[in-house]
Motif scaffolding. Structure first.
Motif, PDB file in Angstrom:
ATOM      1  N   THR A 288     -17.735 -26.686  34.343  1.00 22.81           N
ATOM      2  CA  THR A 288     -19.153 -26.864  34.632  1.00 22.81           C
ATOM      3  C   THR A 288     -19.928 -25.562  34.511  1.00 22.81           C
ATOM      4  N   ILE A 289     -19.222 -24.447  34.357  1.00 25.03           N
ATOM      5  CA  ILE A 289     -19.878 -23.138  34.290  1.00 25.03           C
ATOM      6  C   ILE A 289     -19.696 -22.567  32.895  1.00 25.03           C
ATOM      7  N   THR A 290     -20.785 -22.176  32.268  1.00 24.45           N
ATOM      8  CA  THR A 290     -20.712 -21.589  30.939  1.00 24.45           C
ATOM      9  C   THR A 290     -20.232 -20.144  31.025  1.00 24.45           C
ATOM     10  N   ASP A 291     -19.808 -19.621  29.895  1.00 22.37           N
ATOM     11  CA  ASP A 291     -19.355 -18.229  29.873  1.00 22.37           C
ATOM     12  C   ASP A 291     -20.484 -17.283  30.255  1.00 22.37           C
ATOM     13  N   ALA A 292     -21.685 -17.586  29.810  1.00 25.38           N
ATOM     14  CA  ALA A 292     -22.823 -16.722  30.135  1.00 25.38           C
ATOM     15  C   ALA A 292     -23.099 -16.729  31.635  1.00 25.38           C
ATOM     16  N   GLU A 293     -23.015 -17.924  32.242  1.00 25.04           N
ATOM     17  CA  GLU A 293     -23.237 -18.007  33.692  1.00 25.04           C
ATOM     18  C   GLU A 293     -22.151 -17.258  34.452  1.00 25.04           C
ATOM     19  N   ARG A 294     -20.906 -17.414  33.997  1.00 22.87           N
ATOM     20  CA  ARG A 294     -19.806 -16.680  34.645  1.00 22.87           C
ATOM     21  C   ARG A 294     -20.010 -15.181  34.561  1.00 22.87           C
ATOM     22  N   ASP A 295     -20.351 -14.700  33.378  1.00 24.57           N
ATOM     23  CA  ASP A 295     -20.541 -13.261  33.208  1.00 24.57           C
ATOM     24  C   ASP A 295     -21.691 -12.745  34.050  1.00 24.57           C
ATOM     25  N   GLN A 296     -22.731 -13.559  34.179  1.00 23.32           N
ATOM     26  CA  GLN A 296     -23.879 -13.135  34.967  1.00 23.32           C
ATOM     27  C   GLN A 296     -23.522 -13.011  36.442  1.00 23.32           C
ATOM     28  N   VAL A 297     -22.714 -13.970  36.940  1.00 30.11           N
ATOM     29  CA  VAL A 297     -22.295 -13.904  38.349  1.00 30.11           C
ATOM     30  C   VAL A 297     -21.445 -12.653  38.597  1.00 30.11           C
ATOM     31  N   ILE A 298     -20.516 -12.374  37.677  1.00 27.01           N
ATOM     32  CA  ILE A 298     -19.677 -11.182  37.839  1.00 27.01           C
ATOM     33  C   ILE A 298     -20.526  -9.926  37.802  1.00 27.01           C
ATOM     34  N   ALA A 299     -21.488  -9.892  36.911  1.00 27.33           N
ATOM     35  CA  ALA A 299     -22.372  -8.725  36.830  1.00 27.33           C
ATOM     36  C   ALA A 299     -23.174  -8.560  38.106  1.00 27.33           C
ATOM     37  N   ASP A 300     -23.676  -9.670  38.646  1.00 26.15           N
ATOM     38  CA  ASP A 300     -24.452  -9.583  39.892  1.00 26.15           C
ATOM     39  C   ASP A 300     -23.593  -9.082  41.046  1.00 26.15           C
ATOM     40  N   ILE A 301     -22.333  -9.572  41.100  1.00 25.63           N
ATOM     41  CA  ILE A 301     -21.446  -9.109  42.170  1.00 25.63           C
ATOM     42  C   ILE A 301     -21.131  -7.630  42.002  1.00 25.63           C
ATOM     43  N   ALA A 302     -20.907  -7.201  40.742  1.00 25.56           N
ATOM     44  CA  ALA A 302     -20.637  -5.787  40.501  1.00 25.56           C
ATOM     45  C   ALA A 302     -21.817  -4.920  40.943  1.00 25.56           C
ATOM     46  N   LYS A 303     -23.032  -5.380  40.649  1.00 25.26           N
ATOM     47  CA  LYS A 303     -24.214  -4.637  41.099  1.00 25.26           C
ATOM     48  C   LYS A 303     -24.290  -4.574  42.621  1.00 25.26           C
ATOM     49  N   LYS A 304     -23.962  -5.711  43.264  1.00 25.24           N
ATOM     50  CA  LYS A 304     -24.057  -5.773  44.719  1.00 25.24           C
ATOM     51  C   LYS A 304     -23.034  -4.878  45.384  1.00 25.24           C
ATOM     52  N   LEU A 305     -21.829  -4.806  44.812  1.00 26.33           N
ATOM     53  CA  LEU A 305     -20.767  -4.001  45.407  1.00 26.33           C
ATOM     54  C   LEU A 305     -20.934  -2.521  45.114  1.00 26.33           C
ATOM     55  N   ALA A 306     -21.602  -2.203  44.015  1.00 26.71           N
ATOM     56  CA  ALA A 306     -21.732  -0.797  43.630  1.00 26.71           C
ATOM     57  C   ALA A 306     -22.626  -0.050  44.616  1.00 26.71           C
TER      58      ALA A 306
END
Length: 831
Positions: free
Chosen positions: A569-587
């Motif tokens: 149900t999740i596209t590759d673009a959506e997955r990558d965006q979530v990972i990027a957002d988490i990386a920004k949040k953790l940084a």
């Protein structure tokens, strides 16, 4: 195929009715009623005795049955050498109606049937039994057909029954060929054995009585009529008739009633009592028999599906084609021996009897499918295989790959006719389960147009290989066999639930040396992979060679299926965006003055993205976090990332060399994808630029800590060299022609002043390394914290490089820290 063997779809010709119906045999379930009474366009082809003999394989049991009837009605004075009453008690799809039609043709048109292959064998066997030929035309026998599955108790059909109402009257009307005078003479004597015998003898010809599906009449049929007198009369007549047939010469009776232990028909108490009554009469007056056996499947199928037998040279060439693969030592040890492939012992004979089907597929149908109660044996098998050969023949004519023999993985589930014939065969009895497996076939194996399905996608996306053209549907074939082994549930005798790993590999085999066991292993491994393969698989892990892994397609929502369905149900673009957002949040910038996140741009080269991101900021310590969608390490695809970092640090060559001036104050955070655990990678790159390195301009301090939760045992640490709980390394500057030494340190907390070592030779630095390794075998969960600060400092005079040897060089030290749940590695590289 690389050898010049005529493929089966060219060597054999499908019967016209199968081809015209696109693989669907409408009359696979033969009807005695239609064979006797249908006219015009409704008259089936098998109503003709010649055609019937042409499509019927003369099984031993069918020959025996027809011989008994032929001797009884046409054996002259030796009629007593054959039994009078025969009961066909096989389950649905066992060939009962087919046998009844054969018996009808034998008596109604004896010359036509006895001229066929089947008839000749009946004549030969009858002569051997009675010692002389049968009577010419069998004495012109008369046939009385009572198709009870097409009769309504108490409601006769005028065209067929005339004035008859009960079963006895319908019998008389047919016996006397609509002679009303004779009908009225014997009409009242429905339970009088003497009068019934007299009526049969009045015909003055041999008589064959065929009573088809009698339970449909005496069971729920009589219940529905709700006439007590009618039920009593019909049951009295049947009891009397069974006794009379044994006493009247040249009379034979064939009764169809499925055995009680395999017939699941729900009956009322009264209907059950009538059934038990008739059972006892049949047991006393007749003998039960069957007309097909498990070993007849292959011959019946070939006779029913194809116009003629294959040429001998085609059979010989096809058998020789497989012999090398079947005798290969590796295949034998890892595949053929574990699955108990007994058909290998007499391969040529087995293959000849099964052609164009693989003996492994016929073994599956004979030894497993036929054991399922709802499976209609011959009828279901004909439907499945007719649809299969038609679909595969169309593929062959279209220039697509077709197997040399149709194996258990070659049933094309993309064809709706094949899929529905399989699911509707009785192998799966529950409607809900049928619907679930219908969905699984499209999702996990192959969809209707062959463009999707977990297994099919693997075949379509597989990179070119030496065996790809000889086995382009390997994953689909493996998944198809798992599907076939799963639909029967736990009913696989002696094999357990689902398909074993060796069986799945065997289903993918081809008679080509380029396809090895190793290739089969890789195909199966990809297919059962939880991330890329079939999500609905329930896997039972293996325990050595004697107990291999088993795969079962479950219709229940398993955890594996749930996870994969959510992922879909999740596209590759959506997955990558979530990972990027988490990386920004953790940084966190921490000791760095500036925190930068470089987003991915799939349309551009990774090096171009970093080169134009504006990362070279003067007099500013920077933590640069790279988007995991485009930058990653240790996954076999890290080369673009490393090349991009090389360019970003100003270490590129030629057109890739950028004027980077402040690389020493930048730290790059890149995701590490090597292990499925908590881990990370940092790179510290200290850049001194083109200047005499009389003294270091920066001092970088890194604090690292490895810890475990209180509930876990304290980590066991190991180290090389001298160390303490808190160790500080001061920079040492060797002479330009001397290479410094590396140091290895392990501790709970390590304080390192870098660059720990540096060497310059001829104006360029040589590689040195400082590696920190911590082993914590007893700690299941470890956390790692790190911080880095960069300040300007002047080293002590003792660490000054010799003033007599100034030189102009570019020096860069890269520090990499990688950690997981059980180990942490920190390495420093000086360039």
């Amino acid at each position: 195929m690389t050898t010049n063997v005529t493929p089966w779809w060219k060597a054999l010709k499908l019967r016209q009715e199968i081809h015209s119906a696109s693989g669907q045999i409408d009359d696979v379930q033969m009807s005695l009623f239609r064979a006797v009474h249908a006219t015009g366009a409704d008259r089936p082809p098998y109503a003709d005795a010649h055609y019937y003999g042409d499509i019927t394989h003369p099984t031993e049991r069918l020959i025996d049955l027809l011989t008994e009837i032929a001797v009884r009605i046409g054996g002259g004075d030796d009629y007593l050498k054959a039994r009078a009453v025969t009961r066909l008690d096989q389950g649905m799809g066992g060939g009962k109606s087919h046998a009844c039609i054969g018996a009808y043709h034998l008596a109604a048109n004896p010359r036509a049937l006895l001229g066929t292959e089947l008839g000749k064998k009946v004549t030969e066997r009858a002569r051997a039994r009675i010692g002389h030929p049968l009577a010419d035309g069998l004495g012109r026998p008369h046939v009385v057909v009572l198709p009870c599955d097409n009769m309504t108790p108490g409601a006769g059909v005028q065209e067929l029954d005339g004035p008859a109402v009960n079963l006895y009257e319908r019998f008389l009307w047919r016996l006397f060929s609509r002679d009303y005078t004779l009908f009225e003479r014997y009409r009242r004597f429905w339970s009088d054995k003497h009068k019934i015998a007299e009526a049969i003898s009045a015909v003055n010809r041999p008589v064959l009585i065929i009573v088809d599906e009698v339970l449909d009449y005496i069971g729920n049929g009589l219940d529905g009529a709700n006439q007590t007198d009618l039920a009593a009369q019909d049951m009295a007549f049947l009891r009397a008739l069974l006794d009379v047939v044994n006493d009247v010469p040249h009379v034979a009776m064939l009764v169809v009633m499925i055995a009680s232990d395999i017939d699941k028909t729900a009956l009322s108490p009264d209907a059950q009592a009538r059934r038990d009554d008739l059972n006892s009469q049949l047991d006393r007056n007749g003998l039960p028999t069957t007309v097909t056996g498990v070993g007849d499947f292959a011959d019946i199928l070939r006779r029913r599906l194809f116009d003629a037998e294959p040429a001998g040279e085609v059979l010989a060439a096809t058998a020789a084609l497989y012999e090398k693969a079947l005798t290969d030592k590796t295949w034998s040890k890892q595949v053929w021996d574990p699955i108990g492939a007994t058909w290998r012992r007499n391969w040529r004979a087995e293959m000849t009897s099964c052609y164009p089907f693989h003996p492994m597929l016929m073994s599956l149908a004979q030894s497993e499918w036929s054991k399922v109660t709802g499976f209609q044996r011959v009828r279901s098998t004909i439907r499945i295989f007719a649809a299969t050969v038609y679909a595969l023949q169309q593929r062959g004519r279209a220039g697509e790959w077709v197997p040399a023999l149709i194996g258990p993985g070659d049933l094309p589930l993309s064809d709706s006719t094949v899929r529905e014939a399989l699911l509707g065969s009785g192998l799966v009895e529950d409607d809900r389960t049928i619907a679930n497996y219908r969905s699984l076939a499209e999702i996990e194996v192959i969809n209707h147009d062959g463009s999707s399905g977990a297994a099919r996608r693997q075949d379509l996306e597989r990179q070119s290989s030496t065996w790809g053209t000889n086995n382009p549907r390997a994953a689909e074939r493996a998944a198809t066999f798992i599907f076939l082994a799963s639909v029967v549930g736990t009913l696989r005798p002696g094999r357990g639930r689902g398909a074993s790993a060796p069986e799945v590999k065997a289903a993918t085999s081809v008679p080509e040396a380029t396809y090895t066991v190793t290739d089969a292993d890789s195909v199966v491994d990809e297919l059962v992979n939880p991330n890329q393969g079939m999500s609905a698989l329930d896997i039972t892990p293996g325990q050595g060679n004697n107990k291999p892994a088993r795969y079962f397609l479950s219709t229940r929502l398993t955890h594996r299926m749930l996870v994969k369905n959510i992922r879909r149900t999740i596209t590759d673009a959506e997955r990558d965006q979530v990972i990027a957002d988490i990386a920004k949040k953790l940084a966190s910038s921490g000791p760095f003055r500036d925190l930068q996140f470089v987003p991915a741009d799939p349309q551009r080269d990774p090096a171009d993205v970093l080169a134009t991101a504006g990362l070279d900021t003067a007099y500013t310590t920077r933590l640069i976090v790279l988007d995991p969608a485009q930058y990653s390490l240790r996954n076999g695809m890290e080369k673009p990332t490393l090349e991009a970092l090389t360019v970003a640090m100003g270490l590129g060559q030629g057109a890739q060399q950028l004027p980077v001036q402040w690389a020493s104050s930048a730290v790059y955070a890149v995701v590490n994808t090597q292990q499925r655990a908590l881990h990370g990678t940092w790179r510290w790159n200290i850049w001194q630029g083109r200047r005499p390195c009389r003294r270091p301009k920066f001092r970088t301090t890194t604090n690292s800590r490895l810890s475990a939760p209180r509930s876990s045992p304290r980590p066991r640490l190991s180290w090389k060299g001298r160390s303490s709980g808190r160790t500080s390394m001061s920079p040492t500057w060797p002479s330009p022609t001397r290479t410094g030494s590396g140091t290895s340190i392990n501790s709970h907390s390590t304080r390192t002043t870098s660059p720990p070592s540096m060497a310059c030779s001829s104006g360029r630095a040589s590689l040195l390394g400082t590696r920190f390794s911590t082993l914590a075998s007893s700690a299941p969960r470890l956390s790692y914290t790190t911080s880095a600060t960069t300040t300007t400092a002047r080293p002590s005079p003792t660490s000054e490089p010799p003033s007599t040897a100034p030189h102009d060089c570019r020096c860069c030290t890269a520090v990499t820290a990688t950690f997981s749940r059980r180990s942490m590695t920190l390495s420093v590289r000086a360039y």
